[in-house]
Write an enzyme that holds these catalytic residues in place. Structure first.
Site, PDB file in Angstrom:
ATOM      1  N   CYS A 178       0.813  -1.224   0.000  1.00 57.89           N
ATOM      2  CA  CYS A 178       0.000   0.000   0.000  1.00 57.89           C
ATOM      3  C   CYS A 178       0.845   1.272   0.000  1.00 57.89           C
ATOM      4  CB  CYS A 178      -0.945   0.015   1.198  1.00 57.89           C
ATOM      5  SG  CYS A 178      -2.195  -1.262   1.096  1.00 57.89           S
TER       6      CYS A 178
HETATM    7  N1  COA Z   1     -19.934  -8.351   9.879  1.00 62.49           N
HETATM    8  C1  COA Z   1     -20.354  -8.324  11.156  1.00 62.49           C
HETATM    9  N2  COA Z   1     -19.536  -8.512  12.201  1.00 62.49           N
HETATM   10  C2  COA Z   1     -18.241  -8.737  11.938  1.00 62.49           C
HETATM   11  C3  COA Z   1     -17.726  -8.795  10.624  1.00 62.49           C
HETATM   12  C4  COA Z   1     -18.630  -8.593   9.571  1.00 62.49           C
HETATM   13  N3  COA Z   1     -18.239  -8.613   8.299  1.00 62.49           N
HETATM   14  N4  COA Z   1     -16.412  -9.022  10.680  1.00 62.49           N
HETATM   15  C5  COA Z   1     -16.082  -9.126  11.987  1.00 62.49           C
HETATM   16  N5  COA Z   1     -17.197  -8.966  12.752  1.00 62.49           N
HETATM   17  C6  COA Z   1     -17.298  -9.020  14.204  1.00 62.49           C
HETATM   18  C7  COA Z   1     -16.319 -10.015  14.797  1.00 62.49           C
HETATM   19  O1  COA Z   1     -16.908 -11.297  14.817  1.00 62.49           O
HETATM   20  C8  COA Z   1     -16.107  -9.470  16.174  1.00 62.49           C
HETATM   21  O2  COA Z   1     -17.188  -9.859  16.998  1.00 62.49           O
HETATM   22  P1  COA Z   1     -16.948 -10.243  18.546  1.00 62.49           P
HETATM   23  O3  COA Z   1     -16.379  -8.988  19.162  1.00 62.49           O
HETATM   24  O4  COA Z   1     -18.327 -10.585  18.993  1.00 62.49           O
HETATM   25  O5  COA Z   1     -15.985 -11.387  18.514  1.00 62.49           O
HETATM   26  C9  COA Z   1     -16.212  -7.968  15.999  1.00 62.49           C
HETATM   27  O6  COA Z   1     -16.897  -7.764  14.765  1.00 62.49           O
HETATM   28  C10 COA Z   1     -14.868  -7.281  15.922  1.00 62.49           C
HETATM   29  O7  COA Z   1     -14.051  -7.992  14.986  1.00 62.49           O
HETATM   30  P2  COA Z   1     -12.618  -7.503  14.587  1.00 62.49           P
HETATM   31  O8  COA Z   1     -12.112  -8.298  13.415  1.00 62.49           O
HETATM   32  O9  COA Z   1     -11.755  -7.464  15.795  1.00 62.49           O
HETATM   33  O10 COA Z   1     -12.987  -6.055  14.036  1.00 62.49           O
HETATM   34  P3  COA Z   1     -12.240  -4.672  14.179  1.00 62.49           P
HETATM   35  O11 COA Z   1     -13.066  -3.780  14.987  1.00 62.49           O
HETATM   36  O12 COA Z   1     -10.795  -4.830  14.478  1.00 62.49           O
HETATM   37  O13 COA Z   1     -12.341  -4.153  12.657  1.00 62.49           O
HETATM   38  C11 COA Z   1     -11.015  -4.086  10.685  1.00 62.49           C
HETATM   39  C12 COA Z   1     -11.842  -4.929  11.623  1.00 62.49           C
HETATM   40  C13 COA Z   1     -10.359  -4.975   9.645  1.00 62.49           C
HETATM   41  C14 COA Z   1     -11.933  -3.093   9.971  1.00 62.49           C
HETATM   42  C15 COA Z   1      -9.967  -3.304  11.480  1.00 62.49           C
HETATM   43  O14 COA Z   1      -9.226  -4.167  12.324  1.00 62.49           O
HETATM   44  C16 COA Z   1      -8.975  -2.574  10.613  1.00 62.49           C
HETATM   45  O15 COA Z   1      -9.332  -1.794   9.766  1.00 62.49           O
HETATM   46  N6  COA Z   1      -7.684  -2.760  10.814  1.00 62.49           N
HETATM   47  C17 COA Z   1      -6.677  -2.157   9.980  1.00 62.49           C
HETATM   48  C18 COA Z   1      -6.780  -2.780   8.655  1.00 62.49           C
HETATM   49  C19 COA Z   1      -5.870  -2.194   7.653  1.00 62.49           C
HETATM   50  O16 COA Z   1      -5.659  -1.020   7.567  1.00 62.49           O
HETATM   51  N7  COA Z   1      -5.286  -3.021   6.866  1.00 62.49           N
HETATM   52  C20 COA Z   1      -4.409  -2.581   5.884  1.00 62.49           C
HETATM   53  C21 COA Z   1      -4.610  -3.367   4.706  1.00 62.49           C
HETATM   54  S1  COA Z   1      -3.565  -2.692   3.513  1.00 62.49           S
END
Ligand code: COA
Length: 385
Positions: free
Chosen positions: A160
């Site tokens: 990225c």
């Molecule tokens: N729909 C509904 N719920 C979802 C879901 C979806 N698609 N995906 C995950 N969840 C739920 C999980 O089951 C979890 O539930 P729980 O707390 O009951 O176990 C909860 O949401 C939180 O999950 P988590 O994966 O920890 O989410 P998060 O708040 O960390 O957000 C991202 C996820 C990916 C959006 C976030 O971590 C992020 O953006 N990180 C940086 C990513 C990034 O910049 N990457 C770079 C790529 S180049």
């Protein structure tokens, strides 16, 4: 602020946006239909406790967790087809322009028009992107040929952060004697995304950006953004990874190498530990920008705009808050993530392309890309025309 002699500038940018857009609601409807079908097809194994049922996704979660509302894609039907969940991108014969090169040619033509330069005025092409569709010949050489540019061309991949690394590389090439460099970022992120993975199926979109870098020695034809400084940083991490590559063939033949043996392709697509990425990348990027500004003697509060990588809205809010010591307004740290999703290397350049109105001559802005590697690049620019 100290006076900086800026010998290289950004003369123009270009953007290619695919025709099809998928809303969160459309994506989630397809994902949830896939989940229902999977759970129905595997009812016996689920009841016997042999496998876990899949959980549904939610459009509300996606917007709240990421800030994403929609994404542009090259092919919508294949992604929303629950028996496929991958774009239809037909392989082209070697005699045809490859799809990645085609996107780049479109974005490049817009940038060349805006800078009022012809192919003969450009000395080199850099294709800087996360997902190059083949090993060789370089996509950049194909783009160079399609546009009729002389000189040289090469590909580079810093995930990225590729566009910011591409800008520093282009700047170095100009200092080494080239007059003008075209730097493009074609990203078909939809083809490397696992649309069956609830945690990440919403993250990416497709797009291409282009940047013209030139020696600062003529009256600008249009806009002019002097590059006051660039700074790059990498730090190894497995938290964002894509294991796709030619050695996959050996793994397949040997029957090993996959993280999940029931789905040998899964770890050849995008995988991440999203929370860890969030926790580790925010401090790394804020420090990079803050130190870069301090070393150029630029007070953060005098920066008019932060064109940040577009991966996650709260990540960007954290970064700009750390750099500024307060919340940034949407005007100061523009968002394209809502419409485009994460477009990897192209994100910060889309933000720069679409959100630079209202900046006066002499104003300063920061372009910053960051992601897998980890990798991050900061480019500090001053508008001069
Ligand atoms: N729909 C509904 N719920 C979802 C879901 C979806 N698609 N995906 C995950 N969840 C739920 C999980 O089951 C979890 O539930 P729980 O707390 O009951 O176990 C909860 O949401 C939180 O999950 P988590 O994966 O920890 O989410 P998060 O708040 O960390 O957000 C991202 C996820 C990916 C959006 C976030 O971590 C992020 O953006 N990180 C940086 C990513 C990034 O910049 N990457 C770079 C790529 S180049």
């Amino acid at each position: 602020m100290t006076d900086h002699s800026a010998d290289v500038r950004i003369a123009a940018t270009g953007l290619f946006t695919p025709q099809h857009s998928i809303s969160n609601a459309e994506l989630v409807t397809a994902f949830n239909a896939y989940v229902e079908k999977f759970n129905a097809d595997n009812e016996a194994a689920i009841s016997a406790g042999e496998i876990q049922p899949l959980q549904k996704s939610s459009a509300e979660f996606i917007e709240k967790a990421s800030g994403i509302k929609s994404r542009y894609v090259l092919d919508k039907d294949g992604i929303l087809d629950i028996d496929r969940m991958a774009p239809h991108i037909k392989p082209r014969p070697n005699s045809e322009l490859s799809v990645l090169a085609e996107m780049a040619v479109n974005a490049a033509r817009e940038a060349m028009r805006a800078a009022d330069v012809k192919a003969a005025d450009i000395d080199g092409v850099i294709c800087a992107a996360s997902n190059l569709q083949r090993a060789y010949p370089a996509i950049a050489v194909e783009i160079q040929d399609a546009l009729g540019i002389g000189g040289f061309a090469f590909d580079m991949n810093v995930a990225c952060a590729s566009a910011t690394f591409g800008i520093e590389t282009g700047l170095g090439l100009i200092r080494a004697g080239s007059r003008r460099i075209l730097m493009v970022n074609p990203e078909i992120c939809s083809a490397h995304l696992n649309f069956r993975d609830r945690d990440s199926h919403f993250i990416f979109g497709d797009v291409c950006t282009a940047v013209i870098l030139e020696r600062n020695d003529r009256e600008p034809a249009g806009e002019s953004w002097e590059i006051l400084g660039t700074r790059l940083k990498t730090q190894f991490s497995n938290n964002i990874r894509n294991n796709f590559g030619f050695l996959n063939r050996c793994e397949r033949e040997d029957g090993d190498g996959a993280e999940d043996p029931s789905d040998p392709f899964t770890d050849k697509l995008f995988i991440q530990e999203g929370r860890k990425v969030f926790k580790e990348v925010v401090p790394m990027v804020s420090e990079l920008i803050s130190n870069h500004l301090a070393d150029l003697d630029i007070a953060p509060e005098t920066v008019k705009r932060f064109w940040l990588h577009q991966a996650n809205l709260s990540m960007n809010d954290f970064i700009s808050r750390r750099v500024l010591g307060r919340e940034a307004t949407r005007e100061e740290a523009p968002v394209v993530l809502d419409e485009y999703a994460n477009t990897s290397s192209a994100g910060s350049i889309i933000a720069f392309h679409k959100h630079r109105a209202g900046i006066a001559s002499g104003d300063i802005g920061v372009i910053c890309g960051f992601g897998a590697g980890y990798s991050a690049g900061s480019v500090i620019v001053r508008k001069t025309a």
